[in-house]
Design an enzyme around this catalytic site. Structure first.
Site, PDB file in Angstrom:
ATOM      1  N   GLY A  38     -63.602 -65.569 109.692  1.00  0.00           N
ATOM      2  CA  GLY A  38     -64.513 -66.023 108.630  1.00  0.00           C
ATOM      3  C   GLY A  38     -65.808 -65.244 108.651  1.00  0.00           C
ATOM      4  CB  VAL A  39     -69.304 -66.149 108.900  1.00  0.00           C
ATOM      5  CG1 VAL A  39     -70.640 -65.418 108.890  1.00  0.00           C
ATOM      6  CG2 VAL A  39     -69.045 -66.770 107.535  1.00  0.00           C
ATOM      7  CD  GLN A  40     -70.935 -65.829 114.714  1.00  0.00           C
ATOM      8  OE1 GLN A  40     -70.728 -65.110 115.679  1.00  0.00           O
ATOM      9  NE2 GLN A  40     -72.080 -65.816 114.080  1.00  0.00           N
ATOM     10  N   GLY A 101     -61.604 -76.545 110.683  1.00  0.00           N
ATOM     11  CA  GLY A 101     -60.352 -75.819 110.989  1.00  0.00           C
ATOM     12  C   GLY A 101     -59.983 -75.955 112.462  1.00  0.00           C
ATOM     13  CD  GLN A 102     -63.903 -74.596 116.380  1.00  0.00           C
ATOM     14  OE1 GLN A 102     -64.184 -75.418 117.231  1.00  0.00           O
ATOM     15  NE2 GLN A 102     -64.683 -73.566 116.112  1.00  0.00           N
ATOM     16  CG  HIS A 123     -71.340 -74.982 116.779  1.00  0.00           C
ATOM     17  ND1 HIS A 123     -72.558 -75.328 117.322  1.00  0.00           N
ATOM     18  CD2 HIS A 123     -71.289 -75.603 115.576  1.00  0.00           C
ATOM     19  CE1 HIS A 123     -73.200 -76.113 116.462  1.00  0.00           C
ATOM     20  NE2 HIS A 123     -72.447 -76.298 115.409  1.00  0.00           N
ATOM     21  N   GLY A 152     -72.931 -64.238 111.550  1.00  0.00           N
ATOM     22  CA  GLY A 152     -72.013 -63.193 112.005  1.00  0.00           C
ATOM     23  C   GLY A 152     -72.302 -61.875 111.297  1.00  0.00           C
ATOM     24  CD  GLU A 243     -99.664 -66.489  95.517  1.00  0.00           C
ATOM     25  OE1 GLU A 243     -99.644 -66.692  96.740  1.00  0.00           O
ATOM     26  OE2 GLU A 243    -100.321 -65.570  94.994  1.00  0.00           O
ATOM     27  CB  SER A 269    -108.162 -62.703 103.066  1.00  0.00           C
ATOM     28  OG  SER A 269    -107.706 -64.013 102.764  1.00  0.00           O
TER      29      SER A 269
HETATM   30  N1  LIG Z   1     -71.340 -68.673 110.371  1.00  0.00           N
HETATM   31  C1  LIG Z   1     -72.037 -68.175 111.371  1.00  0.00           C
HETATM   32  O1  LIG Z   1     -72.649 -67.121 111.248  1.00  0.00           O
HETATM   33  C2  LIG Z   1     -72.082 -68.863 112.714  1.00  0.00           C
HETATM   34  C3  LIG Z   1     -73.183 -68.642 113.568  1.00  0.00           C
HETATM   35  C4  LIG Z   1     -73.139 -69.129 114.866  1.00  0.00           C
HETATM   36  C5  LIG Z   1     -72.022 -69.877 115.273  1.00  0.00           C
HETATM   37  N2  LIG Z   1     -70.995 -70.127 114.404  1.00  0.00           N
HETATM   38  C6  LIG Z   1     -69.824 -70.878 114.882  1.00  0.00           C
HETATM   39  O2  LIG Z   1     -68.709 -69.994 114.900  1.00  0.00           O
HETATM   40  C7  LIG Z   1     -67.509 -70.700 114.590  1.00  0.00           C
HETATM   41  C8  LIG Z   1     -66.862 -70.051 113.388  1.00  0.00           C
HETATM   42  O3  LIG Z   1     -67.740 -70.247 112.292  1.00  0.00           O
HETATM   43  P1  LIG Z   1     -67.638 -69.396 110.957  1.00  0.00           P
HETATM   44  O4  LIG Z   1     -68.824 -69.753 110.126  1.00  0.00           O
HETATM   45  O5  LIG Z   1     -67.331 -67.979 111.261  1.00  0.00           O
HETATM   46  O6  LIG Z   1     -66.375 -70.107 110.327  1.00  0.00           O
HETATM   47  P2  LIG Z   1     -65.796 -69.946 108.884  1.00  0.00           P
HETATM   48  O7  LIG Z   1     -66.284 -68.703 108.247  1.00  0.00           O
HETATM   49  O8  LIG Z   1     -65.931 -71.212 108.135  1.00  0.00           O
HETATM   50  O9  LIG Z   1     -64.281 -69.767 109.360  1.00  0.00           O
HETATM   51  C9  LIG Z   1     -63.323 -69.593 108.508  1.00  0.00           C
HETATM   52  C10 LIG Z   1     -62.087 -69.167 109.296  1.00  0.00           C
HETATM   53  O10 LIG Z   1     -61.386 -70.350 109.671  1.00  0.00           O
HETATM   54  C11 LIG Z   1     -60.070 -70.269 109.065  1.00  0.00           C
HETATM   55  N3  LIG Z   1     -59.610 -71.635 108.776  1.00  0.00           N
HETATM   56  C12 LIG Z   1     -60.345 -72.689 108.312  1.00  0.00           C
HETATM   57  N4  LIG Z   1     -59.574 -73.777 108.202  1.00  0.00           N
HETATM   58  C13 LIG Z   1     -58.331 -73.413 108.604  1.00  0.00           C
HETATM   59  C14 LIG Z   1     -57.095 -74.107 108.731  1.00  0.00           C
HETATM   60  N5  LIG Z   1     -56.978 -75.394 108.402  1.00  0.00           N
HETATM   61  N6  LIG Z   1     -56.014 -73.403 109.177  1.00  0.00           N
HETATM   62  C15 LIG Z   1     -56.130 -72.104 109.519  1.00  0.00           C
HETATM   63  N7  LIG Z   1     -57.270 -71.401 109.431  1.00  0.00           N
HETATM   64  C16 LIG Z   1     -58.359 -72.040 108.972  1.00  0.00           C
HETATM   65  C17 LIG Z   1     -60.304 -69.403 107.839  1.00  0.00           C
HETATM   66  O11 LIG Z   1     -59.097 -68.886 107.358  1.00  0.00           O
HETATM   67  P3  LIG Z   1     -58.896 -68.799 105.736  1.00  0.00           P
HETATM   68  O12 LIG Z   1     -59.923 -67.846 105.237  1.00  0.00           O
HETATM   69  O13 LIG Z   1     -57.507 -68.343 105.618  1.00  0.00           O
HETATM   70  O14 LIG Z   1     -59.162 -70.180 105.209  1.00  0.00           O
HETATM   71  C18 LIG Z   1     -61.221 -68.325 108.450  1.00  0.00           C
HETATM   72  O15 LIG Z   1     -60.495 -67.429 109.241  1.00  0.00           O
HETATM   73  C19 LIG Z   1     -67.926 -72.157 114.334  1.00  0.00           C
HETATM   74  O16 LIG Z   1     -67.788 -72.869 115.539  1.00  0.00           O
HETATM   75  C20 LIG Z   1     -69.388 -72.025 113.961  1.00  0.00           C
HETATM   76  O17 LIG Z   1     -70.122 -73.210 114.222  1.00  0.00           O
HETATM   77  C21 LIG Z   1     -71.006 -69.629 113.141  1.00  0.00           C
END
Ligand SMILES: NC(=O)c1ccc[n+]([C@@H]2O[C@H](COP(=O)([O-])OP(=O)(O)OC[C@H]3O[C@@H](n4cnc5c(N)ncnc54)[C@H](OP(=O)(O)O)[C@@H]3O)[C@@H](O)[C@H]2O)c1
Length: 347
Positions: A38-40, A101-102, A123, A152, A243, A269
């Site tokens: 996803g993002v990370q 998803g986890q 997380h 990410g 502003e 200022s």
């Molecule tokens: N976002 C950030 O920058 C960030 C920062 C720090 C920590 N974190 C932590 O890093 C972890 C990942 O976060 P993220 O934001 O990267 O997550 P995210 O973008 O929401 O993750 C999406 C991923 O999860 C998959 N997914 C979701 N539901 C699913 C399901 N039911 N079955 C199979 N795959 C599924 C998606 O696949 P599809 O695309 O196929 O749905 C995709 O690969 C989390 O614990 C988050 O708290 C994130």
């Protein structure tokens, strides 16, 4: 090393202390499976790969995210697999699905957590709220965390620029006696600038507070309040936006990041300085009760429950889009879109 932050001493790990070569040595026999793209996922997986680690990606096929992984250079059957296959092959499973998803995929992941493997999170959510998520790791695996303090996207962007986002690290369970080396090596491997120590509970409670607070929730609330007052008093949208937001993000925040707030106050200022010094405490006092209510809602698990309930619903994305539309179509952010277009670098 121990480092003083104000008067408080904390454990931090720098790249000098734990260089990349040492991280490669620690993880030389490991297969790091990044589960979720996803993002990370992309940031961490690509940084690890470019840093010379043995990385594979686990992602469900038939989704746009699978195609994105291919576009980023991951090869199906070689370095890109279905989630279950990647869990089987990996010795370190980086559980980077969305928090909802986890919960859904936990039974699949758990099946492949054989003794000595490591379960890695970014997380503390899943494990801290285990009564709600059902994520209870077996006793014979390491359970570790590296949480980059930013998106990410920034993790990857800063790595490519030769910089590094800072991350926190934590150990929930050290089954092998190697958890500390493993977690620090992974933290360096994903491109962290430096690492500071925390535990799963503190990571998740501070993170949920921060994102609801000054990082995203409170900042939008304060922007909206000031913008509305300026508009109600006859200021134009462009003036009110400049502003309220533009000057902050474009000019002031980079300087605060470089030099701190006292420097910023010393280098504006004298009129701005007097006003800022007079008004920061009333704003602190007005908002502190809201922050206290927020922290309480985090501590009691209400925020976690709300996230799980709303993010697990099938119409989650449509509802999200409606809420984002409200922001996007608000006059303030419509003004913002025009102001962004007017920046010379965007012309
Ligand atoms: N976002 C950030 O920058 C960030 C920062 C720090 C920590 N974190 C932590 O890093 C972890 C990942 O976060 P993220 O934001 O990267 O997550 P995210 O973008 O929401 O993750 C999406 C991923 O999860 C998959 N997914 C979701 N539901 C699913 C399901 N039911 N079955 C199979 N795959 C599924 C998606 O696949 P599809 O695309 O196929 O749905 C995709 O690969 C989390 O614990 C988050 O708290 C994130």
């Amino acid at each position: 090393m121990k480092l003083k932050f104000g008067n408080v001493e904390e454990n931090v790990v720098t790249r000098d202390e734990f260089p990349l070569d040492k991280a490669r040595e620690v993880l030389k026999d490991e297969v790091i499976a990044v589960i979720g793209y996803g993002v990370q996922g992309p940031g961490q997986a690509l940084n690890l790969k470019d840093n010379g680690f043995n990385v594979i990606v686990g992602q469900r096929s038939g989704s746009k995210t699978w195609d994105k992984a291919i576009a980023d250079g991951w090869v199906p059957g070689e370095t890109l697999f279905e989630i279950e296959e990647a869990c089987e092959k990996g010795t370190i499973l980086q559980f980077l699905l969305s928090d909802a998803g986890q919960i859904a995929l936990w039974p699949t992941v758990k099946k492949h957590l054989t003794p000595g493997k490591a379960l890695y999170f970014s997380h503390g959510f899943g494990v801290t709220y285990k009564e709600k998520t059902g994520i209870i790791p077996p006793a014979d695996v390491d359970v570790i965390l590296v949480a980059p303090k930013g998106s990410g996207t920034s993790l990857r962007r800063m790595f490519v620029e030769g910089r590094g986002l800072n991350s926190s690290y934590a150990i929930y369970q050290d089954a092998t006696g190697k958890a500390k080396d493993r977690v620090v090596a992974l933290g360096i491997g994903v491109g962290s600038g430096y690492l500071f120590e925390t535990d799963f509970y503190r990571e998740v409670t501070s993170d949920l507070t921060g994102e609801r607070g000054t990082l995203m929730g409170a900042i939008q609330g304060i922007f909206a309040a000031q913008y509305e007052v300026l508009r109600a008093n006859g200021h134009t949208p462009s003036e009110a936006f400049n502003e309220t937001v533009e000057e902050l993000t474009q000019s002031l925040m980079p300087l605060v990041a470089e030099n701190g707030m006292d420097w910023m106050y010393a280098n504006c200022s004298t009129t701005a300085q007097r006003g800022a010094l007079d008004w920061w405490k009333p704003f602190r006092d007005a908002t502190k009760p809201v922050f206290e209510a927020l922290y309480d809602s985090v501590k009691t698990g209400k925020e976690a429950q709300k996230s799980i309930d709303s993010n697990s619903k099938s119409d989650y994305r449509e509802k999200l889009e409606a809420e984002l539309k409200e922001l996007r179509e608000s006059e303030m952010w419509q003004a913002g879109a025009v102001v962004r277009q007017l920046r010379p670098e965007n012309n």
